[in-house]
Design a protein around this motif. Structure first.
Motif, mmCIF file in Angstrom:
data_model
loop_
_atom_site.group_PDB
_atom_site.id
_atom_site.type_symbol
_atom_site.label_atom_id
_atom_site.label_comp_id
_atom_site.label_asym_id
_atom_site.label_seq_id
_atom_site.Cartn_x
_atom_site.Cartn_y
_atom_site.Cartn_z
ATOM 1 N N LYS A 43 0.835 -1.209 0.000
ATOM 2 C CA LYS A 43 0.000 0.000 0.000
ATOM 3 C C LYS A 43 0.867 1.255 0.000
ATOM 4 O O LYS A 43 2.068 1.204 0.253
ATOM 5 C CB LYS A 43 -0.926 -0.003 1.211
ATOM 6 C CG LYS A 43 -1.958 -1.127 1.192
ATOM 7 C CD LYS A 43 -2.958 -0.978 2.312
ATOM 8 C CE LYS A 43 -4.039 -2.051 2.238
ATOM 9 N NZ LYS A 43 -5.051 -1.898 3.324
ATOM 10 N N GLU A 44 0.200 2.374 -0.275
ATOM 11 C CA GLU A 44 0.889 3.648 -0.245
ATOM 12 C C GLU A 44 1.168 4.080 1.198
ATOM 13 O O GLU A 44 0.441 3.703 2.125
ATOM 14 C CB GLU A 44 0.023 4.718 -0.918
ATOM 15 C CG GLU A 44 -0.205 4.505 -2.410
ATOM 16 C CD GLU A 44 1.064 4.756 -3.203
ATOM 17 O OE1 GLU A 44 1.329 4.005 -4.158
ATOM 18 O OE2 GLU A 44 1.772 5.730 -2.864
ATOM 19 N N ARG A 45 2.198 4.888 1.356
ATOM 20 C CA ARG A 45 2.468 5.452 2.677
ATOM 21 C C ARG A 45 1.375 6.478 2.996
ATOM 22 O O ARG A 45 1.072 7.343 2.166
ATOM 23 C CB ARG A 45 3.842 6.121 2.689
ATOM 24 C CG ARG A 45 4.326 6.500 4.064
ATOM 25 C CD ARG A 45 5.769 6.992 4.057
ATOM 26 N NE ARG A 45 6.683 5.983 3.535
ATOM 27 C CZ ARG A 45 8.014 6.120 3.559
ATOM 28 N NH1 ARG A 45 8.559 7.213 4.071
ATOM 29 N NH2 ARG A 45 8.778 5.174 3.048
ATOM 30 N N GLU A 46 0.822 6.363 4.199
ATOM 31 C CA GLU A 46 -0.283 7.243 4.568
ATOM 32 C C GLU A 46 0.011 8.022 5.838
ATOM 33 O O GLU A 46 0.730 7.554 6.730
ATOM 34 C CB GLU A 46 -1.580 6.444 4.751
ATOM 35 C CG GLU A 46 -1.587 5.499 5.924
ATOM 36 C CD GLU A 46 -2.967 4.951 6.260
ATOM 37 O OE1 GLU A 46 -3.982 5.417 5.690
ATOM 38 O OE2 GLU A 46 -3.040 4.054 7.122
ATOM 39 N N PHE A 47 -0.577 9.197 5.898
ATOM 40 C CA PHE A 47 -0.478 10.054 7.075
ATOM 41 C C PHE A 47 -1.187 9.406 8.256
ATOM 42 O O PHE A 47 -2.274 8.835 8.104
ATOM 43 C CB PHE A 47 -1.123 11.396 6.753
ATOM 44 C CG PHE A 47 -1.266 12.318 7.927
ATOM 45 C CD1 PHE A 47 -2.459 12.368 8.644
ATOM 46 C CD2 PHE A 47 -0.226 13.141 8.309
ATOM 47 C CE1 PHE A 47 -2.604 13.218 9.718
ATOM 48 C CE2 PHE A 47 -0.360 13.997 9.385
ATOM 49 C CZ PHE A 47 -1.556 14.039 10.091
ATOM 50 N N VAL A 48 -0.589 9.522 9.431
ATOM 51 C CA VAL A 48 -1.212 9.021 10.657
ATOM 52 C C VAL A 48 -1.516 10.167 11.611
ATOM 53 O O VAL A 48 -2.646 10.314 12.086
ATOM 54 C CB VAL A 48 -0.318 7.987 11.368
ATOM 55 C CG1 VAL A 48 -0.943 7.555 12.694
ATOM 56 C CG2 VAL A 48 -0.074 6.782 10.471
ATOM 57 N N ALA A 49 -0.497 10.988 11.905
ATOM 58 C CA ALA A 49 -0.676 12.058 12.886
ATOM 59 C C ALA A 49 0.415 13.095 12.703
ATOM 60 O O ALA A 49 1.482 12.801 12.153
ATOM 61 C CB ALA A 49 -0.638 11.498 14.307
ATOM 62 N N ALA A 50 0.151 14.305 13.199
ATOM 63 C CA ALA A 50 1.153 15.364 13.183
ATOM 64 C C ALA A 50 0.940 16.263 14.384
ATOM 65 O O ALA A 50 -0.154 16.317 14.963
ATOM 66 C CB ALA A 50 1.083 16.171 11.893
ATOM 67 N N ILE A 51 2.010 16.984 14.739
ATOM 68 C CA ILE A 51 1.963 17.876 15.889
ATOM 69 C C ILE A 51 2.782 19.123 15.569
ATOM 70 O O ILE A 51 3.860 19.037 14.990
ATOM 71 C CB ILE A 51 2.480 17.150 17.155
ATOM 72 C CG1 ILE A 51 2.277 17.995 18.414
ATOM 73 C CG2 ILE A 51 3.936 16.719 16.999
ATOM 74 C CD1 ILE A 51 2.490 17.202 19.705
ATOM 75 N N THR A 52 2.263 20.282 15.955
ATOM 76 C CA THR A 52 2.977 21.525 15.701
ATOM 77 C C THR A 52 4.135 21.700 16.674
ATOM 78 O O THR A 52 4.300 20.929 17.624
ATOM 79 C CB THR A 52 2.013 22.712 15.792
ATOM 80 O OG1 THR A 52 1.286 22.631 17.032
ATOM 81 C CG2 THR A 52 1.042 22.705 14.634
#
Length: 125
Positions: A43-52
């Motif tokens: 599968k494609e690499r997918e976004f999970v989470a981010a933080i500022t």
């Protein structure tokens, strides 16, 4: 050049928990947007989470909301991903990513400048 090193992956049963860590080199970690992505086999690499940069804002893909928590410790140059209630579909290689200009710019892979080598998370049924 920023180096990101992930750790904390492993094998866990469904319903279990893991905490991933990403240690970053460099003096400007505290200014980066940090993120976690994952890539399952085939599968494609997918976004999970981010933080500022200051932890003031966090972002999650819908499939992990309420189960995963991203956090950071700028004094330790480390970002974490606490993963609870894990499901077999969470099985993937998890990658840490950093955006150097400190501006959250969405969930695309192109929005991040630096990447770690990945850590495997396997959730058994």
């Amino acid at each position: 050049q920023v180096q990101l090193v992930e750790s904390g992956g492993g094998l866990v049963q469904a319903g279990g928990s893991l905490r991933l860590s990403c240690a970053a080199s460099g003096p400007t970690f505290s200014s980066y947007v940090m993120g976690w992505f994952r890539q399952a086999l085939g599968k494609e690499r997918e976004f999970v989470a981010a933080i500022t940069w200051n932890g003031g804002s966090t972002y999650y893909v819908d499939s992990v909301k309420g189960r995963f928590t991203i956090s950071r410790d700028n004094a330790k140059n480390t970002v974490y991903l606490q993963m609870n209630s894990l499901k077999p579909e969470d099985t993937a290689v998890y990658y840490c990513a950093a955006r150097r200009d400190g501006i959250y710019s969405g969930r695309s892979r192109d929005a991040f400048d630096y990447w770690g080598q990945g850590t495997q998370v396997t959730v058994s049924p």
